[in-house]
Scaffold this motif. Sequence first.
Motif, PDB file in Angstrom:
ATOM      1  N   SER A  93       0.849  -1.190   0.000  1.00 29.98           N
ATOM      2  CA  SER A  93       0.000   0.000   0.000  1.00 29.98           C
ATOM      3  C   SER A  93       0.886   1.241   0.000  1.00 29.98           C
ATOM      4  CB  SER A  93      -0.906  -0.006   1.230  1.00 29.98           C
ATOM      5  OG  SER A  93      -0.126  -0.207   2.379  1.00 29.98           O
ATOM      6  N   VAL A  94       0.285   2.355  -0.406  1.00 32.03           N
ATOM      7  CA  VAL A  94       1.023   3.615  -0.397  1.00 32.03           C
ATOM      8  C   VAL A  94       0.219   4.648   0.387  1.00 32.03           C
ATOM      9  CG1 VAL A  94       2.217   3.244  -2.590  1.00 32.03           C
ATOM     10  CG2 VAL A  94      -0.031   4.346  -2.583  1.00 32.03           C
ATOM     11  N   PHE A  95       0.891   5.705   0.804  1.00 34.35           N
ATOM     12  CA  PHE A  95       0.202   6.790   1.490  1.00 34.35           C
ATOM     13  C   PHE A  95      -0.233   7.836   0.483  1.00 34.35           C
ATOM     14  CE2 PHE A  95       3.427   5.076   4.366  1.00 34.35           C
ATOM     15  CZ  PHE A  95       2.602   4.617   5.373  1.00 34.35           C
ATOM     16  N   ASP A  96      -1.214   8.630   0.868  1.00 31.40           N
ATOM     17  CA  ASP A  96      -1.705   9.746   0.059  1.00 31.40           C
ATOM     18  C   ASP A  96      -0.716  10.899   0.087  1.00 31.40           C
ATOM     19  OD1 ASP A  96      -4.085   9.630  -1.368  1.00 31.40           O
ATOM     20  OD2 ASP A  96      -5.236   9.385   0.488  1.00 31.40           O
ATOM     21  N   GLN A  97       0.487  10.619  -0.342  1.00 31.70           N
ATOM     22  CA  GLN A  97       1.531  11.636  -0.313  1.00 31.70           C
ATOM     23  C   GLN A  97       2.345  11.505  -1.588  1.00 31.70           C
ATOM     24  OE1 GLN A  97       3.371  10.405   3.367  1.00 31.70           O
ATOM     25  NE2 GLN A  97       2.475  12.142   4.446  1.00 31.70           N
ATOM     26  N   THR A  98       3.401  12.283  -1.713  1.00 35.23           N
ATOM     27  CA  THR A  98       4.200  12.174  -2.920  1.00 35.23           C
ATOM     28  C   THR A  98       5.033  10.895  -2.876  1.00 35.23           C
ATOM     29  OG1 THR A  98       6.154  13.261  -2.034  1.00 35.23           O
ATOM     30  CG2 THR A  98       4.463  14.692  -3.007  1.00 35.23           C
ATOM     31  N   LEU A  99       5.529  10.541  -4.058  1.00 34.58           N
ATOM     32  CA  LEU A  99       6.397   9.380  -4.174  1.00 34.58           C
ATOM     33  C   LEU A  99       7.593   9.508  -3.227  1.00 34.58           C
ATOM     34  CD1 LEU A  99       6.497   8.560  -7.926  1.00 34.58           C
ATOM     35  CD2 LEU A  99       7.049   6.932  -6.126  1.00 34.58           C
ATOM     36  N   MET A 100       8.217  10.686  -3.229  1.00 32.18           N
ATOM     37  CA  MET A 100       9.386  10.894  -2.369  1.00 32.18           C
ATOM     38  C   MET A 100       9.019  10.730  -0.904  1.00 32.18           C
ATOM     39  SD  MET A 100      12.547  11.288  -2.035  1.00 32.18           S
ATOM     40  CE  MET A 100      13.341  11.757  -3.582  1.00 32.18           C
ATOM     41  N   GLU A 101       7.884  11.288  -0.512  1.00 31.31           N
ATOM     42  CA  GLU A 101       7.465  11.138   0.883  1.00 31.31           C
ATOM     43  C   GLU A 101       7.210   9.669   1.230  1.00 31.31           C
ATOM     44  OE1 GLU A 101       5.287  15.392   1.854  1.00 31.31           O
ATOM     45  OE2 GLU A 101       4.293  13.969   0.515  1.00 31.31           O
ATOM     46  N   ASN A 102       6.642   8.946   0.267  1.00 30.33           N
ATOM     47  CA  ASN A 102       6.414   7.527   0.483  1.00 30.33           C
ATOM     48  C   ASN A 102       7.725   6.776   0.677  1.00 30.33           C
ATOM     49  OD1 ASN A 102       3.565   6.080   0.153  1.00 30.33           O
ATOM     50  ND2 ASN A 102       3.489   8.019  -0.954  1.00 30.33           N
ATOM     51  N   MET A 103       8.750   7.213  -0.035  1.00 29.42           N
ATOM     52  CA  MET A 103      10.062   6.580   0.112  1.00 29.42           C
ATOM     53  C   MET A 103      10.687   6.925   1.462  1.00 29.42           C
ATOM     54  SD  MET A 103      11.025   4.584  -2.266  1.00 29.42           S
ATOM     55  CE  MET A 103      12.750   4.436  -1.795  1.00 29.42           C
ATOM     56  N   GLY A 134       7.597  13.761 -11.608  1.00 32.93           N
ATOM     57  CA  GLY A 134       8.682  12.928 -11.096  1.00 32.93           C
ATOM     58  C   GLY A 134       8.450  12.447  -9.683  1.00 32.93           C
ATOM     59  N   TYR A 135       9.433  12.660  -8.832  1.00 30.83           N
ATOM     60  CA  TYR A 135       9.341  12.200  -7.441  1.00 30.83           C
ATOM     61  C   TYR A 135       8.326  13.011  -6.627  1.00 30.83           C
ATOM     62  CZ  TYR A 135      13.124   8.844  -7.857  1.00 30.83           C
ATOM     63  OH  TYR A 135      13.877   7.741  -8.196  1.00 30.83           O
ATOM     64  N   ARG A 136       7.820  14.125  -7.219  1.00 25.43           N
ATOM     65  CA  ARG A 136       6.801  14.921  -6.514  1.00 25.43           C
ATOM     66  C   ARG A 136       5.390  14.460  -6.893  1.00 25.43           C
ATOM     67  NH1 ARG A 136      10.101  15.953  -3.088  1.00 25.43           N
ATOM     68  NH2 ARG A 136      12.025  16.828  -3.877  1.00 25.43           N
ATOM     69  N   THR A 137       5.305  13.403  -7.680  1.00 24.29           N
ATOM     70  CA  THR A 137       3.992  12.869  -8.064  1.00 24.29           C
ATOM     71  C   THR A 137       3.248  12.380  -6.837  1.00 24.29           C
ATOM     72  OG1 THR A 137       4.907  12.171 -10.172  1.00 24.29           O
ATOM     73  CG2 THR A 137       2.834  11.142  -9.509  1.00 24.29           C
ATOM     74  N   ARG A 138       1.984  12.767  -6.753  1.00 24.23           N
ATOM     75  CA  ARG A 138       1.159  12.325  -5.623  1.00 24.23           C
ATOM     76  C   ARG A 138       0.641  10.922  -5.874  1.00 24.23           C
ATOM     77  NH1 ARG A 138       0.209  15.676  -1.749  1.00 24.23           N
ATOM     78  NH2 ARG A 138      -1.109  14.643  -0.220  1.00 24.23           N
ATOM     79  N   LEU A 139       0.687  10.096  -4.847  1.00 24.78           N
ATOM     80  CA  LEU A 139       0.151   8.739  -4.951  1.00 24.78           C
ATOM     81  C   LEU A 139      -1.142   8.649  -4.136  1.00 24.78           C
ATOM     82  CD1 LEU A 139       3.355   6.576  -4.420  1.00 24.78           C
ATOM     83  CD2 LEU A 139       2.366   7.377  -6.565  1.00 24.78           C
ATOM     84  N   GLY A 140      -1.753   7.487  -4.207  1.00 23.98           N
ATOM     85  CA  GLY A 140      -2.917   7.237  -3.355  1.00 23.98           C
ATOM     86  C   GLY A 140      -4.229   7.560  -4.021  1.00 23.98           C
ATOM     87  N   GLU A 141      -5.249   7.666  -3.186  1.00 26.99           N
ATOM     88  CA  GLU A 141      -6.637   7.845  -3.620  1.00 26.99           C
ATOM     89  C   GLU A 141      -6.805   8.881  -4.733  1.00 26.99           C
ATOM     90  OE1 GLU A 141      -9.726   6.394  -2.636  1.00 26.99           O
ATOM     91  OE2 GLU A 141      -8.222   4.877  -2.110  1.00 26.99           O
ATOM     92  N   ARG A 142      -6.277  10.078  -4.498  1.00 27.72           N
ATOM     93  CA  ARG A 142      -6.494  11.149  -5.459  1.00 27.72           C
ATOM     94  C   ARG A 142      -5.272  11.357  -6.366  1.00 27.72           C
ATOM     95  NH1 ARG A 142      -8.148  15.755  -1.702  1.00 27.72           N
ATOM     96  NH2 ARG A 142      -7.087  14.395  -0.237  1.00 27.72           N
ATOM     97  N   GLY A 143      -4.318  10.478  -6.248  1.00 28.53           N
ATOM     98  CA  GLY A 143      -3.103  10.636  -7.035  1.00 28.53           C
ATOM     99  C   GLY A 143      -2.981   9.596  -8.131  1.00 28.53           C
ATOM    100  N   GLY A 149       3.060  -4.321 -10.574  1.00 29.49           N
ATOM    101  CA  GLY A 149       4.508  -4.493 -10.703  1.00 29.49           C
ATOM    102  C   GLY A 149       5.272  -3.275 -10.207  1.00 29.49           C
ATOM    103  N   GLU A 150       4.703  -2.077 -10.448  1.00 27.92           N
ATOM    104  CA  GLU A 150       5.350  -0.848  -9.979  1.00 27.92           C
ATOM    105  C   GLU A 150       5.284  -0.747  -8.458  1.00 27.92           C
ATOM    106  OE1 GLU A 150       4.227   1.676 -14.014  1.00 27.92           O
ATOM    107  OE2 GLU A 150       3.049   1.963 -12.191  1.00 27.92           O
ATOM    108  N   LEU A 151       4.112  -1.082  -7.930  1.00 24.55           N
ATOM    109  CA  LEU A 151       3.944  -1.049  -6.477  1.00 24.55           C
ATOM    110  C   LEU A 151       4.936  -1.978  -5.792  1.00 24.55           C
ATOM    111  CD1 LEU A 151       0.093  -1.049  -5.863  1.00 24.55           C
ATOM    112  CD2 LEU A 151       1.744   0.676  -5.119  1.00 24.55           C
ATOM    113  N   GLN A 152       5.123  -3.156  -6.387  1.00 27.34           N
ATOM    114  CA  GLN A 152       6.015  -4.113  -5.766  1.00 27.34           C
ATOM    115  C   GLN A 152       7.458  -3.598  -5.801  1.00 27.34           C
ATOM    116  OE1 GLN A 152       5.711  -8.345  -6.871  1.00 27.34           O
ATOM    117  NE2 GLN A 152       5.729  -8.592  -4.661  1.00 27.34           N
ATOM    118  N   ARG A 153       7.830  -2.966  -6.911  1.00 27.83           N
ATOM    119  CA  ARG A 153       9.193  -2.430  -6.998  1.00 27.83           C
ATOM    120  C   ARG A 153       9.371  -1.237  -6.062  1.00 27.83           C
ATOM    121  NH1 ARG A 153       9.685  -1.147 -12.707  1.00 27.83           N
ATOM    122  NH2 ARG A 153       7.558  -1.924 -12.952  1.00 27.83           N
TER     123      ARG A 153
END
Length: 230
Positions: A93-103, A134-143, A149-153
């Motif tokens: 799962s990912v958080f409703d935050q940016t890719l970088m924040e998720n990392m 890029g790394y500022r892309t928002r993930l999650g519900e509204r992102g 395969g991407e999620l797993q990586r």
Amino acid sequence: DIQMQGGKVEFKNVSFSYDPARPILEDISFTAQPGQRVALVGETGGGKSTTLKLLYRFYDATEGSISIDGQDIRDVTLTSLRDNLGAVPQDPSVFDQTLMENMLYARPGASEEEAVEACKAARIHQQIIKFPDGYRTRLGERGVRLSGGELQRLAIARVILRRPKIVVLDEATSAVDSETESLIQHAIGALSAGRTVFMVAHRLSTVVKADLILVVDQGRVVERGSHREL
Ligand code: ATP
Ligand code: MG
């Protein structure tokens, strides 16, 4: 706290049941040497995920013992145990935050450069830089929705950033194209370097590279060995 050395994991005569009337695991014993890759394969419902959950102490073995570098996992704090285990779940799962924040959530204090390095190693960086943000892309519900395969990586990248000695990976069963398959195999390769790795394996390519394969059927290890031996 747990005193980690090389990350040797030993299951000794481990039995477990969720419900006392129905044994799930019976007398499971095996040793993973530091840095080895162990693949668990076998029929659905055989007990592969349950075996890995015991290592994480989601549940405790009913009988027998599990040790890491010689210490019984019941004798160390849960926090220190889990700090040293990295998990790549089947459906990360990912958080409703940016890719970088998720990392960065994976290891507070890590630098953005380190996060990018981990994404490169996990073969997800090329995908990330294709997004306009890029790394500022928002993930999650509204992102942005990432594919399985991407999620797993991404989950693998987080574990690489976190640098635990032991990794548990529940490989997704979903069919992926051969390019994604190859990316995932490279990501698993980077993840495995210098770590003891347990994988529920569905792909032959994963199994071939394992040092030890455990065939789990109806709660027992019915066969074991390298790919060549089995
Ligand atoms: P799969 O390949 O389908 O993932 P598995 O080998 O990982 O299967 P487990 O998930 O470990 O199998 O399940 C082993 C057995 O334990 C199954 O019979 C399952 O129904 C049962 N089981 C799993 N989780 C629970 C639970 N939380 N409570 C009760 N029974 C459970
Ligand atoms: Mg499972």
